[in-house]
Design a protein around this motif. Structure first.
Motif, PDB file in Angstrom:
ATOM      1  N   SER A  43       0.858  -1.230   0.079  1.00  0.00           N
ATOM      2  CA  SER A  43      -0.015   0.087   0.063  1.00  0.00           C
ATOM      3  C   SER A  43       0.818   1.287   0.108  1.00  0.00           C
ATOM      4  O   SER A  43       0.394   2.258  -0.258  1.00  0.00           O
ATOM      5  CB  SER A  43      -0.858  -0.008   1.098  1.00  0.00           C
ATOM      6  OG  SER A  43      -0.195  -0.094   2.301  1.00  0.00           O
ATOM      7  N   HIS A  46       1.359   2.000  -3.574  1.00  0.00           N
ATOM      8  CA  HIS A  46       0.191   2.378  -4.352  1.00  0.00           C
ATOM      9  C   HIS A  46      -0.001   3.855  -4.019  1.00  0.00           C
ATOM     10  O   HIS A  46      -0.588   4.395  -4.875  1.00  0.00           O
ATOM     11  CB  HIS A  46      -1.411   1.493  -3.971  1.00  0.00           C
ATOM     12  CG  HIS A  46      -1.261   0.214  -4.265  1.00  0.00           C
ATOM     13  ND1 HIS A  46      -1.205  -0.085  -5.501  1.00  0.00           N
ATOM     14  CD2 HIS A  46      -1.445  -1.160  -3.573  1.00  0.00           C
ATOM     15  CE1 HIS A  46      -1.010  -1.611  -5.561  1.00  0.00           C
ATOM     16  NE2 HIS A  46      -1.447  -2.076  -4.573  1.00  0.00           N
ATOM     17  N   THR A  47       0.080   4.131  -2.749  1.00  0.00           N
ATOM     18  CA  THR A  47      -0.231   5.552  -2.267  1.00  0.00           C
ATOM     19  C   THR A  47       0.781   6.627  -3.092  1.00  0.00           C
ATOM     20  O   THR A  47       0.387   7.599  -3.257  1.00  0.00           O
ATOM     21  CB  THR A  47      -0.068   5.699  -0.753  1.00  0.00           C
ATOM     22  OG1 THR A  47      -1.193   4.544  -0.430  1.00  0.00           O
ATOM     23  CG2 THR A  47      -0.693   7.117  -0.328  1.00  0.00           C
ATOM     24  N   ASN A  50       0.003   7.157  -6.264  1.00  0.00           N
ATOM     25  CA  ASN A  50      -1.456   7.544  -6.393  1.00  0.00           C
ATOM     26  C   ASN A  50      -2.278   6.768  -7.294  1.00  0.00           C
ATOM     27  O   ASN A  50      -3.196   7.123  -7.951  1.00  0.00           O
ATOM     28  CB  ASN A  50      -1.708   9.141  -7.085  1.00  0.00           C
ATOM     29  CG  ASN A  50      -2.684  10.062  -6.915  1.00  0.00           C
ATOM     30  OD1 ASN A  50      -3.111   9.508  -5.726  1.00  0.00           O
ATOM     31  ND2 ASN A  50      -3.204  10.478  -7.868  1.00  0.00           N
ATOM     32  N   GLU A  51      -1.943   5.502  -6.919  1.00  0.00           N
ATOM     33  CA  GLU A  51      -2.958   4.457  -7.750  1.00  0.00           C
ATOM     34  C   GLU A  51      -3.962   4.333  -7.249  1.00  0.00           C
ATOM     35  O   GLU A  51      -5.090   3.672  -7.866  1.00  0.00           O
ATOM     36  CB  GLU A  51      -2.034   3.073  -7.752  1.00  0.00           C
ATOM     37  CG  GLU A  51      -0.831   3.314  -8.584  1.00  0.00           C
ATOM     38  CD  GLU A  51       0.259   1.928  -8.530  1.00  0.00           C
ATOM     39  OE1 GLU A  51       1.128   1.964  -9.277  1.00  0.00           O
ATOM     40  OE2 GLU A  51      -0.330   0.859  -7.574  1.00  0.00           O
ATOM     41  N   TRP A  52      -4.280   4.586  -5.743  1.00  0.00           N
ATOM     42  CA  TRP A  52      -5.697   4.646  -5.308  1.00  0.00           C
ATOM     43  C   TRP A  52      -6.142   5.904  -5.324  1.00  0.00           C
ATOM     44  O   TRP A  52      -7.485   6.181  -4.646  1.00  0.00           O
ATOM     45  CB  TRP A  52      -5.703   4.033  -3.724  1.00  0.00           C
ATOM     46  CG  TRP A  52      -5.284   2.847  -3.574  1.00  0.00           C
ATOM     47  CD1 TRP A  52      -5.329   1.545  -4.608  1.00  0.00           C
ATOM     48  CD2 TRP A  52      -4.820   1.831  -2.384  1.00  0.00           C
ATOM     49  NE1 TRP A  52      -5.035   0.484  -4.114  1.00  0.00           N
ATOM     50  CE2 TRP A  52      -4.566   0.610  -3.046  1.00  0.00           C
ATOM     51  CE3 TRP A  52      -4.381   2.502  -1.272  1.00  0.00           C
ATOM     52  CZ2 TRP A  52      -4.167  -0.338  -1.974  1.00  0.00           C
ATOM     53  CZ3 TRP A  52      -3.748   1.332  -0.588  1.00  0.00           C
ATOM     54  CH2 TRP A  52      -3.842   0.216  -0.875  1.00  0.00           C
ATOM     55  N   HIS A  53      -5.697   6.976  -5.826  1.00  0.00           N
ATOM     56  CA  HIS A  53      -6.015   8.351  -5.985  1.00  0.00           C
ATOM     57  C   HIS A  53      -6.185   8.994  -4.508  1.00  0.00           C
ATOM     58  O   HIS A  53      -6.374   8.398  -3.614  1.00  0.00           O
ATOM     59  CB  HIS A  53      -7.296   8.401  -6.748  1.00  0.00           C
ATOM     60  CG  HIS A  53      -7.569   7.767  -7.868  1.00  0.00           C
ATOM     61  ND1 HIS A  53      -6.552   7.944  -9.133  1.00  0.00           N
ATOM     62  CD2 HIS A  53      -8.198   6.314  -8.195  1.00  0.00           C
ATOM     63  CE1 HIS A  53      -6.668   7.295 -10.124  1.00  0.00           C
ATOM     64  NE2 HIS A  53      -7.457   6.073  -9.540  1.00  0.00           N
ATOM     65  N   THR A  55      -3.826  10.971  -3.039  1.00  0.00           N
ATOM     66  CA  THR A  55      -2.571  11.118  -2.449  1.00  0.00           C
ATOM     67  C   THR A  55      -2.106  12.485  -2.410  1.00  0.00           C
ATOM     68  O   THR A  55      -2.376  13.400  -3.608  1.00  0.00           O
ATOM     69  CB  THR A  55      -1.352  10.269  -3.223  1.00  0.00           C
ATOM     70  OG1 THR A  55      -1.720   8.929  -3.340  1.00  0.00           O
ATOM     71  CG2 THR A  55      -0.181  10.780  -2.279  1.00  0.00           C
ATOM     72  N   SER A 247      -4.372  -9.671  -4.331  1.00  0.00           N
ATOM     73  CA  SER A 247      -4.642  -8.044  -4.510  1.00  0.00           C
ATOM     74  C   SER A 247      -5.046  -7.872  -6.169  1.00  0.00           C
ATOM     75  O   SER A 247      -5.233  -7.062  -6.447  1.00  0.00           O
ATOM     76  CB  SER A 247      -3.769  -7.097  -4.101  1.00  0.00           C
ATOM     77  OG  SER A 247      -3.864  -7.026  -2.608  1.00  0.00           O
ATOM     78  N   ALA A 270      -7.177  -6.645  -1.758  1.00  0.00           N
ATOM     79  CA  ALA A 270      -7.921  -5.498  -2.502  1.00  0.00           C
ATOM     80  C   ALA A 270      -7.753  -5.654  -4.047  1.00  0.00           C
ATOM     81  O   ALA A 270      -7.019  -4.540  -4.258  1.00  0.00           O
ATOM     82  CB  ALA A 270      -7.901  -4.201  -1.768  1.00  0.00           C
ATOM     83  N   PRO A 272      -8.408  -4.708  -7.762  1.00  0.00           N
ATOM     84  CA  PRO A 272      -8.880  -3.267  -8.325  1.00  0.00           C
ATOM     85  C   PRO A 272     -10.186  -3.482  -9.087  1.00  0.00           C
ATOM     86  O   PRO A 272     -10.898  -2.560  -9.247  1.00  0.00           O
ATOM     87  CB  PRO A 272      -7.844  -3.126  -9.338  1.00  0.00           C
ATOM     88  CG  PRO A 272      -7.135  -4.312 -10.024  1.00  0.00           C
ATOM     89  CD  PRO A 272      -7.180  -5.245  -8.524  1.00  0.00           C
TER      90      PRO A 272
END
Length: 347
Positions: A43, A46-47, A50-53, A55, A247, A270, A272
């Motif tokens: 994670s 990911h953060t 900005n893959e989970w938006h 950030t 994931s 989790a 996508p």
């Protein structure tokens, strides 16, 4: 203010780089911690990218923190200078909703404050995590760490450990249960170790035959190659629980068919894309598909104490801070057994 050195992402497309900033002054109930080790969670990547938006940059990741107390606020009574402590994924919550009152801060109805990339509940500054030489956290979100175990192996317990410990305790996994662990990575290897320690029969489900030896080394009693239809056919209606740590996109229905009547597939990964599960795959055997998110502070302390008592740590590769970008690329390739941990003395 406390001068702090760390590594931060300045934008989604930029590598992490040295970054100096200031931590807040100690509030009356705060604990200041010199960070000794910080685990590297997927994670974080990911953060940072900005893959989970959502950030906020600059972003200092890291939520698997082990360190030593260097200072405490005037109202702190749980910790003193020199104590070994840990900080996980959360640094605050509303502490007044029903979930918080039950020690389920991870499900805070007002949303918990995460260790990084989250607004502070008092001054609205953006939290910055453990890829740094110190951190300041409310004593209610600081955990005691035993000196019985190597600290670098303890750090990932603050995320990977509690993420797999919590659901197995909730569903009371124990002797007589048949448990499958889907995916042998940072979460999966902890799920194997913990499920075995709880007395369950543990089977590793993997797409890779090369994982069998490691799964057995970690304590798994059986191994099944999920690309082999015959092996899966022989496991139909077999398991009481499946701990799904994957994931990436995968076929939930294939695994649901491996559950016995009243079996539960517990998702801690989790993917996508949404799961596509026909109701009939649940109805006919009264199966369930469920999810679980880390653990609250009381349970996380319980987990740390349990692991200290039973000698359980994460399998780690210790890296220097300067090698974090290489570690991210290796992590994307699955080239880690099974958690990178930063030695913050290298910062």
């Amino acid at each position: 203010m406390t001068p702090t050195k760390g590594y931060a992402a300045q934008a989604a497309t930029e590598p992490l780089a040295p970054f100096s900033f200031e931590r807040r002054d100690l509030r009356p109930n705060d604990v200041q911690i010199e960070i000794l080790y910080c685990g590297v969670c997927h994670s974080d990547l990911h953060t940072a990218r900005n893959e989970w938006h959502g950030t906020t940059y600059p972003c200092v990741p890291g939520h698997e923190i082990v360190g030593r107390v260097t200072n405490v606020g005037e109202q702190v009574n749980k910790f003193k200078k020199g104590d070994l402590v840990g900080v996980g994924c959360l640094v605050d919550s509303c502490q007044k909703c029903d979930n918080c009152k039950q020690g389920l801060e991870q499900y805070c109805e007002e949303m918990p404050t995460q260790t990084y990339n989250s607004p502070d509940r008092i001054d609205q500054s953006v939290t910055k995590g453990g890829y740094s030489n110190n951190i300041i956290v409310s004593e209610n979100f600081v955990l005691s760490v035993s000196d019985k175990l190597p600290l670098e192996g303890v750090a990932p317990l603050l995320c990977a450990g509690i993420t797999t410990y919590s659901p197995m305790r909730h569903w009371k996994v124990g002797p007589g249960h048949k448990v499958a662990v889907l995916g042998l990575g940072g979460l999966g290897h902890m799920a194997v170790k913990l499920a075995v320690s709880f007395g369950a029969e543990v089977t590793m489900l993997s797409t890779s035959p090369s994982k069998e030896a490691d799964a057995k080394r970690l304590g798994a009693h059986k191994f099944a190659l999920t690309k082999d239809p015959e092996q899966l056919k022989g496991l139909a209606n077999y398991f009481d629980f499946i701990i799904d740590t994957v994931s990436a996109e995968h076929n939930y229905n294939m695994y649901l068919n491996l559950l016995n009547t009243d079996g539960v597939m517990i998702c801690v990964g989790a993917p996508p894309t949404p799961a596509q599960v026909p109701a009939f795959n649940l109805i006919f055997q009264r199966r369930s598909i469920a999810g679980s998110l880390i653990g609250g502070l009381p349970e996380t302390q319980e987990m740390l104490d349990y692991c200290a008592e039973h000698g359980i740590t994460s399998d780690v590769e210790v890296i220097a801070m300067k090698d974090i970008n290489t570690a991210y690329e290796r992590m994307l390739k699955g080239d880690v057994r099974y958690r990178f941990v930063i030695d913050m003395a290298t910062l």
